[in-house]
Design a protein around this motif. Structure first.
Motif, PDB file in Angstrom:
ATOM      1  N   HIS A 163       0.826  -1.209   0.000  1.00 57.21           N
ATOM      2  CA  HIS A 163       0.000   0.000   0.000  1.00 57.21           C
ATOM      3  C   HIS A 163       0.862   1.262   0.000  1.00 57.21           C
ATOM      4  CE1 HIS A 163      -3.673  -2.119   0.164  1.00 57.21           C
ATOM      5  NE2 HIS A 163      -4.326  -1.406   1.073  1.00 57.21           N
ATOM      6  N   GLU A 164       1.935   1.241   0.775  1.00 58.46           N
ATOM      7  CA  GLU A 164       2.818   2.413   0.827  1.00 58.46           C
ATOM      8  C   GLU A 164       3.391   2.706  -0.564  1.00 58.46           C
ATOM      9  OE1 GLU A 164       4.344   2.054   5.497  1.00 58.46           O
ATOM     10  OE2 GLU A 164       5.538   1.169   3.873  1.00 58.46           O
ATOM     11  N   MET A 169       3.140   5.946  -5.715  1.00 55.45           N
ATOM     12  CA  MET A 169       2.838   6.015  -7.151  1.00 55.45           C
ATOM     13  C   MET A 169       1.699   7.001  -7.420  1.00 55.45           C
ATOM     14  SD  MET A 169       2.991   1.917  -7.899  1.00 55.45           S
ATOM     15  CE  MET A 169       2.408   1.991  -9.600  1.00 55.45           C
ATOM     16  N   ALA A 170       0.698   6.982  -6.555  1.00 47.26           N
ATOM     17  CA  ALA A 170      -0.454   7.879  -6.719  1.00 47.26           C
ATOM     18  C   ALA A 170      -0.045   9.339  -6.514  1.00 47.26           C
ATOM     19  CB  ALA A 170      -1.557   7.489  -5.748  1.00 47.26           C
ATOM     20  N   LYS A 171       0.857   9.583  -5.573  1.00 47.62           N
ATOM     21  CA  LYS A 171       1.328  10.951  -5.343  1.00 47.62           C
ATOM     22  C   LYS A 171       2.096  11.469  -6.554  1.00 47.62           C
ATOM     23  CE  LYS A 171       1.528  10.865  -0.275  1.00 47.62           C
ATOM     24  NZ  LYS A 171       2.424  10.840   0.919  1.00 47.62           N
ATOM     25  N   THR A 172       2.858  10.584  -7.188  1.00 47.15           N
ATOM     26  CA  THR A 172       3.587  10.966  -8.400  1.00 47.15           C
ATOM     27  C   THR A 172       2.607  11.321  -9.513  1.00 47.15           C
ATOM     28  OG1 THR A 172       5.478   9.558  -7.843  1.00 47.15           O
ATOM     29  CG2 THR A 172       5.232  10.177 -10.160  1.00 47.15           C
ATOM     30  N   GLU A 173       1.534  10.521  -9.639  1.00 52.97           N
ATOM     31  CA  GLU A 173       0.515  10.793 -10.657  1.00 52.97           C
ATOM     32  C   GLU A 173      -0.155  12.135 -10.406  1.00 52.97           C
ATOM     33  OE1 GLU A 173      -2.500  10.945 -13.499  1.00 52.97           O
ATOM     34  OE2 GLU A 173      -0.555   9.944 -13.468  1.00 52.97           O
ATOM     35  N   LYS A 174      -0.483  12.419  -9.161  1.00 56.10           N
ATOM     36  CA  LYS A 174      -1.134  13.690  -8.839  1.00 56.10           C
ATOM     37  C   LYS A 174      -0.233  14.873  -9.174  1.00 56.10           C
ATOM     38  CE  LYS A 174      -3.852  14.737  -5.615  1.00 56.10           C
ATOM     39  NZ  LYS A 174      -4.413  15.129  -4.303  1.00 56.10           N
ATOM     40  N   SER A 178      -1.764  14.427 -16.094  1.00 55.61           N
ATOM     41  CA  SER A 178      -2.670  15.473 -16.596  1.00 55.61           C
ATOM     42  C   SER A 178      -4.069  14.942 -16.888  1.00 55.61           C
ATOM     43  CB  SER A 178      -2.099  16.107 -17.867  1.00 55.61           C
ATOM     44  OG  SER A 178      -2.047  15.167 -18.923  1.00 55.61           O
ATOM     45  N   PHE A 179      -4.234  13.611 -16.942  1.00 55.26           N
ATOM     46  CA  PHE A 179      -5.542  13.026 -17.259  1.00 55.26           C
ATOM     47  C   PHE A 179      -6.435  13.143 -16.028  1.00 55.26           C
ATOM     48  CE2 PHE A 179      -8.359   9.253 -18.067  1.00 55.26           C
ATOM     49  CZ  PHE A 179      -8.938   9.747 -19.217  1.00 55.26           C
ATOM     50  N   PRO A 180      -7.536  13.894 -16.112  1.00 58.65           N
ATOM     51  CA  PRO A 180      -8.364  14.169 -14.927  1.00 58.65           C
ATOM     52  C   PRO A 180      -8.820  12.925 -14.166  1.00 58.65           C
ATOM     53  CG  PRO A 180      -9.020  15.579 -16.737  1.00 58.65           C
ATOM     54  CD  PRO A 180      -8.059  14.583 -17.313  1.00 58.65           C
ATOM     55  N   ASP A 181      -9.288  11.895 -14.887  1.00 54.62           N
ATOM     56  CA  ASP A 181      -9.788  10.699 -14.212  1.00 54.62           C
ATOM     57  C   ASP A 181      -8.667   9.937 -13.514  1.00 54.62           C
ATOM     58  OD1 ASP A 181     -12.326  11.288 -14.964  1.00 54.62           O
ATOM     59  OD2 ASP A 181     -12.443   9.836 -16.599  1.00 54.62           O
ATOM     60  N   ALA A 182      -7.470   9.952 -14.097  1.00 53.25           N
ATOM     61  CA  ALA A 182      -6.333   9.270 -13.470  1.00 53.25           C
ATOM     62  C   ALA A 182      -5.923   9.993 -12.191  1.00 53.25           C
ATOM     63  CB  ALA A 182      -5.154   9.205 -14.443  1.00 53.25           C
ATOM     64  N   LYS A 183      -5.947  11.300 -12.228  1.00 57.17           N
ATOM     65  CA  LYS A 183      -5.605  12.082 -11.032  1.00 57.17           C
ATOM     66  C   LYS A 183      -6.662  11.885  -9.945  1.00 57.17           C
ATOM     67  CE  LYS A 183      -3.897  16.318 -11.865  1.00 57.17           C
ATOM     68  NZ  LYS A 183      -2.449  16.304 -11.570  1.00 57.17           N
ATOM     69  N   LYS A 184      -7.912  11.743 -10.372  1.00 61.22           N
ATOM     70  CA  LYS A 184      -8.997  11.489  -9.420  1.00 61.22           C
ATOM     71  C   LYS A 184      -8.820  10.121  -8.764  1.00 61.22           C
ATOM     72  CE  LYS A 184     -14.068  11.453  -9.145  1.00 61.22           C
ATOM     73  NZ  LYS A 184     -15.327  11.613  -9.924  1.00 61.22           N
ATOM     74  N   MET A 185      -8.449   9.105  -9.583  1.00 61.09           N
ATOM     75  CA  MET A 185      -8.205   7.775  -9.033  1.00 61.09           C
ATOM     76  C   MET A 185      -7.017   7.804  -8.077  1.00 61.09           C
ATOM     77  SD  MET A 185      -7.164   4.130 -10.854  1.00 61.09           S
ATOM     78  CE  MET A 185      -8.727   3.871 -11.704  1.00 61.09           C
ATOM     79  N   ALA A 186      -5.979   8.530  -8.443  1.00 60.19           N
ATOM     80  CA  ALA A 186      -4.793   8.641  -7.592  1.00 60.19           C
ATOM     81  C   ALA A 186      -5.162   9.227  -6.230  1.00 60.19           C
ATOM     82  CB  ALA A 186      -3.739   9.497  -8.276  1.00 60.19           C
ATOM     83  N   ASP A 187      -6.006  10.234  -6.248  1.00 62.80           N
ATOM     84  CA  ASP A 187      -6.444  10.864  -5.005  1.00 62.80           C
ATOM     85  C   ASP A 187      -7.219   9.875  -4.140  1.00 62.80           C
ATOM     86  OD1 ASP A 187      -6.544  13.295  -3.463  1.00 62.80           O
ATOM     87  OD2 ASP A 187      -8.680  13.406  -3.899  1.00 62.80           O
ATOM     88  N   ALA A 188      -8.078   9.064  -4.780  1.00 60.64           N
ATOM     89  CA  ALA A 188      -8.860   8.065  -4.049  1.00 60.64           C
ATOM     90  C   ALA A 188      -7.949   6.989  -3.461  1.00 60.64           C
ATOM     91  CB  ALA A 188      -9.891   7.432  -4.979  1.00 60.64           C
ATOM     92  N   ILE A 190      -4.789   7.336  -2.567  1.00 59.86           N
ATOM     93  CA  ILE A 190      -4.070   7.921  -1.425  1.00 59.86           C
ATOM     94  C   ILE A 190      -4.949   7.914  -0.178  1.00 59.86           C
ATOM     95  CG2 ILE A 190      -3.084  10.058  -0.499  1.00 59.86           C
ATOM     96  CD1 ILE A 190      -2.227  10.701  -3.428  1.00 59.86           C
ATOM     97  N   THR A 191      -6.191   8.335  -0.344  1.00 58.58           N
ATOM     98  CA  THR A 191      -7.114   8.425   0.798  1.00 58.58           C
ATOM     99  C   THR A 191      -7.441   7.050   1.367  1.00 58.58           C
ATOM    100  OG1 THR A 191      -8.107  10.450  -0.084  1.00 58.58           O
ATOM    101  CG2 THR A 191      -9.389   9.213   1.543  1.00 58.58           C
ATOM    102  N   SER A 192      -7.872   6.129   0.486  1.00 61.85           N
ATOM    103  CA  SER A 192      -8.330   4.817   0.959  1.00 61.85           C
ATOM    104  C   SER A 192      -7.191   3.951   1.491  1.00 61.85           C
ATOM    105  CB  SER A 192      -9.069   4.073  -0.155  1.00 61.85           C
ATOM    106  OG  SER A 192      -8.196   3.814  -1.243  1.00 61.85           O
TER     107      SER A 192
END
Length: 207
Positions: A163-164, A169-174, A178-188, A190-192
């Protein structure tokens, strides 16, 4: 003279009205052609160009890296759902699979739409070991051979590390994507997954 003048005036007025009607019809036709013909085509082309331009190399790297990462997490969760004794660990494993399996399909769909190759399943999933929390083939074999409390401890320790890696990886994507849905998934993610790390640390007695 008056009659002739009136008649002439009426004819001029009628001609003017007819010209106005014809011009209006022509404008309607042109507007319609612009909407349904070339105008619509140009608009669709521009829209497609914008859509294609929404992703970048970071988005592709995120999708290609996260697919095998998620596959391994689902594999580990499947083991835990069968091997774990703790109801809490089984519930957690079920939540991990429920969240990540659909994301694999979404990520694969993005790559396909971008004309990129979807990472192959199987041994390739373990080719990233040592990176972003991925387990080695030996790690997975060891987990499969364990049982009871030893399995639960090994599973939790491994999936925390896993998970870490996903959070990184998600923080790097954020930051770089630039793809909005990918950044949204990355944010989710990180949170979950940050929340799940806390839960797993508590289950290990270290949180």
């Amino acid at each position: 003279m008056n009659k002739h003048f009136i008649r002439r005036t009426a004819l001029v007025a009628a001609a003017g009205a007819a010209s106005f009607v014809l011009a209006a019809c022509g404008s309607d036709k042109d507007a319609s052609a612009g909407h349904d013909g070339h105008g619509s085509s140009a608009s669709a082309t521009a829209s497609a160009a914008v859509s294609q331009g929404e992703h970048n190399a970071a988005d592709v790297a995120f999708a290609k890296g996260m697919i095998p990462h998620h596959r391994q997490a689902v594999e580990m969760a499947d083991l835990a759902s069968r091997r774990a004794q703790s109801a809490q660990v089984k519930i957690l494993a079920g939540e991990i699979k429920k969240a990540q399996a659909p994301e694999i399909k979404t990520l694969s769909g993005w790559l396909t739409s971008w004309g990129e190759e979807v990472p192959a399943e199987g041994v390739m999933d373990h080719s990233m070991h040592g990176m972003d929390g991925m387990m080695t083939g030996e790690d997975m074999d060891s987990l499969k051979k364990s049982s009871g409390k030893a399995f639960e401890t090994a599973f939790l320790e491994m999936i925390i590390k896993h998970h870490e890696g996903a959070v990184d990886m998600a923080k790097t994507e954020k930051a770089d994507g630039s793809f909005p849905d990918a950044k949204k998934m990355a944010d989710a993610i990180i949170t979950s997954q940050t929340a799940e790390i806390s839960r797993m640390n508590s289950l290990l007695g270290t949180g």
